[in-house]
Design a protein around this motif. Structure first.
Motif, mmCIF file in Angstrom:
data_model
loop_
_atom_site.group_PDB
_atom_site.id
_atom_site.type_symbol
_atom_site.label_atom_id
_atom_site.label_comp_id
_atom_site.label_asym_id
_atom_site.label_seq_id
_atom_site.Cartn_x
_atom_site.Cartn_y
_atom_site.Cartn_z
ATOM 1 N N ALA A 126 86.398 -20.356 10.968
ATOM 2 C CA ALA A 126 87.698 -19.962 10.427
ATOM 3 C C ALA A 126 88.809 -20.243 11.428
ATOM 4 N N ALA A 127 88.534 -19.987 12.710
ATOM 5 C CA ALA A 127 89.541 -20.244 13.736
ATOM 6 C C ALA A 127 89.844 -21.735 13.834
ATOM 7 N N GLY A 128 88.803 -22.561 13.758
ATOM 8 C CA GLY A 128 89.026 -24.000 13.785
ATOM 9 C C GLY A 128 89.858 -24.460 12.608
ATOM 10 N N ALA A 129 89.583 -23.902 11.424
ATOM 11 C CA ALA A 129 90.357 -24.258 10.237
ATOM 12 C C ALA A 129 91.808 -23.807 10.382
ATOM 13 N N ALA A 130 92.011 -22.613 10.915
ATOM 14 C CA ALA A 130 93.379 -22.115 11.104
ATOM 15 C C ALA A 130 94.147 -22.991 12.087
ATOM 16 N N ALA A 131 93.471 -23.425 13.157
ATOM 17 C CA ALA A 131 94.128 -24.289 14.143
ATOM 18 C C ALA A 131 94.482 -25.638 13.529
ATOM 19 N N ARG A 132 93.568 -26.201 12.725
ATOM 20 C CA ARG A 132 93.838 -27.512 12.107
ATOM 21 C C ARG A 132 95.003 -27.450 11.141
ATOM 22 N N HIS A 133 95.100 -26.358 10.406
ATOM 23 C CA HIS A 133 96.095 -26.268 9.342
ATOM 24 C C HIS A 133 97.353 -25.502 9.763
ATOM 25 N N GLY A 134 97.416 -25.026 11.012
ATOM 26 C CA GLY A 134 98.588 -24.301 11.467
ATOM 27 C C GLY A 134 98.780 -22.981 10.758
ATOM 28 N N ALA A 135 97.690 -22.299 10.439
ATOM 29 C CA ALA A 135 97.755 -21.043 9.701
ATOM 30 C C ALA A 135 97.361 -19.878 10.602
ATOM 31 N N ARG A 144 90.674 -32.996 9.354
ATOM 32 C CA ARG A 144 89.590 -33.106 10.339
ATOM 33 C C ARG A 144 89.574 -34.456 11.040
ATOM 34 N N GLY A 145 90.281 -35.428 10.486
ATOM 35 C CA GLY A 145 90.262 -36.758 11.073
ATOM 36 C C GLY A 145 88.959 -37.492 10.851
ATOM 37 N N VAL A 146 88.324 -37.267 9.693
ATOM 38 C CA VAL A 146 87.063 -37.922 9.357
ATOM 39 C C VAL A 146 87.199 -38.618 8.010
ATOM 40 N N GLY A 147 86.181 -39.375 7.629
ATOM 41 C CA GLY A 147 86.205 -40.054 6.349
ATOM 42 C C GLY A 147 85.799 -39.147 5.209
ATOM 43 N N LEU A 148 86.023 -39.637 3.999
ATOM 44 C CA LEU A 148 85.678 -38.912 2.780
ATOM 45 C C LEU A 148 84.617 -39.701 2.024
ATOM 46 N N THR A 149 83.542 -39.028 1.641
ATOM 47 C CA THR A 149 82.476 -39.659 0.866
ATOM 48 C C THR A 149 82.479 -39.086 -0.542
ATOM 49 N N LEU A 150 82.642 -39.974 -1.538
ATOM 50 C CA LEU A 150 82.613 -39.572 -2.944
ATOM 51 C C LEU A 150 81.214 -39.833 -3.487
ATOM 52 N N LEU A 151 80.588 -38.788 -4.010
ATOM 53 C CA LEU A 151 79.222 -38.896 -4.506
ATOM 54 C C LEU A 151 79.181 -38.657 -6.008
#
Length: 291
Positions: A22-31, A176-183
């Motif tokens: 959760a902390a990582g997500a908050a840091a990434r999104h500025g929340a 996250r700076g990663v790719g997106l995979t559509l399945l």
């Protein structure tokens, strides 16, 4: 982003791992991040509720100390992160569901304290994933690393619920700076009359490609620079295929059924399977009820 990211913390290893995610997500999104501990439980652990007592007990010192220590650790790992702690006189699941009414995201561990060993998903996690008023991140396995760099995987089938998951997955991949995979999982329709139409396998694969092309186009219009991989996989059971595909993903995003069906079936079968058995964290793309 002004709405907070909320995580349930009860002192268990699984919940502390969820707090780091959760902390990582908050840091990434500025929340801002809110650590919530629902300290009332009818039985099992925590403070028992006495039905003959007219008043609810107040917050306990042990819970306050646990929250303070967790917040201090997170602030050290993510300097500048705004962290709030809160004890609520309610059970874990009702607390987080209520908090989700004004949250950007709710994060839960895949098993907290008091669960039976055979249960692959704690009751709090299961209830929150099925009833929250915003997206829910279920951290699987209980010790999942919070710095995994695998791609974001999302299942697409052309439905409205899948479209919601698609855009949430794309936004998360960018953050996250990663790719997106559509399945997309396809299977030949043996009932198709191959005398007038293409062979079942050919037609099913063509339909899969069409679904994936449409989803990829929608993503690229929103995020032109995002690396998008299209992955059509043949299989009978979409949930089993997605569970296996989650082995190499950093996050899997899945749509929820919503509240249109039976009360007890607030998650679709694929969603339920993934939050119980995926090999990486699962983001259930529930819509924000307050937007």
């Amino acid at each position: 982003m002004t709405d907070p990211i909320v995580v349930g913390v009860d002192g268990s290893p699984a919940s502390l791992c969820a707090a780091r995610h959760a902390a990582g997500a908050a840091a990434r999104h500025g929340a801002p991040l809110v650590l919530v501990h629902g300290y009332l439980h009818a039985f099992g652990y925590g403070i028992p509720i006495n039905p003959y007592d007219g008043e609810l007990p107040g917050p306990n010192e042990e819970g306050e100390r646990m929250l303070a220590e967790t917040a201090a650790q997170l602030r050290t790992q993510w300097p500048g992160l705004v962290v709030e702690t809160r004890q609520v006189a309610a059970g874990g699941a009702p607390t987080l569901i209520e908090e989700s009414r004004h949250a950007e995201l709710v994060v839960v561990g895949s098993r907290g304290l008091g669960g039976f060993t055979g249960l692959l998903l704690g009751s709090v996690s299961s209830q929150v994933a099925g009833h929250a008023h915003c997206p829910v991140l279920v951290v699987r396995p209980p010790d999942a690393p919070d710095d995994a760099d695998g791609s974001v995987l999302v299942g697409v089938d052309g439905s409205a619920h899948a479209e919601t998951a698609l855009f949430i997955a794309a936004d998360e991949a960018v953050a996250r700076g990663v790719g997106l995979t559509l399945l997309h999982v396809w299977w030949p329709n043996s009932m198709r009359d191959s005398g007038e139409f293409p062979a079942p396998a050919q037609a099913a694969r063509a339909e899969a490609d069409e679904v994936l092309d449409e989803a990829a186009g929608a993503v690229r219009r929103r995020h032109p620079d995002l690396a998008v991989e299209k992955r059509p996989l043949e299989g009978v059971e979409a949930d089993a295929v997605m569970v296996e595909a989650s082995r190499t993903a950093g996050l899997v995003v899945v749509g929820s059924r919503g509240r249109g069906g039976f009360t007890g079936l607030l998650l679709g079968s694929v969603s339920q399977t993934l939050v119980h058995h995926a090999h990486c964290p699962v983001l259930v793309a529930r819509p924000h009820s307050h937007r």
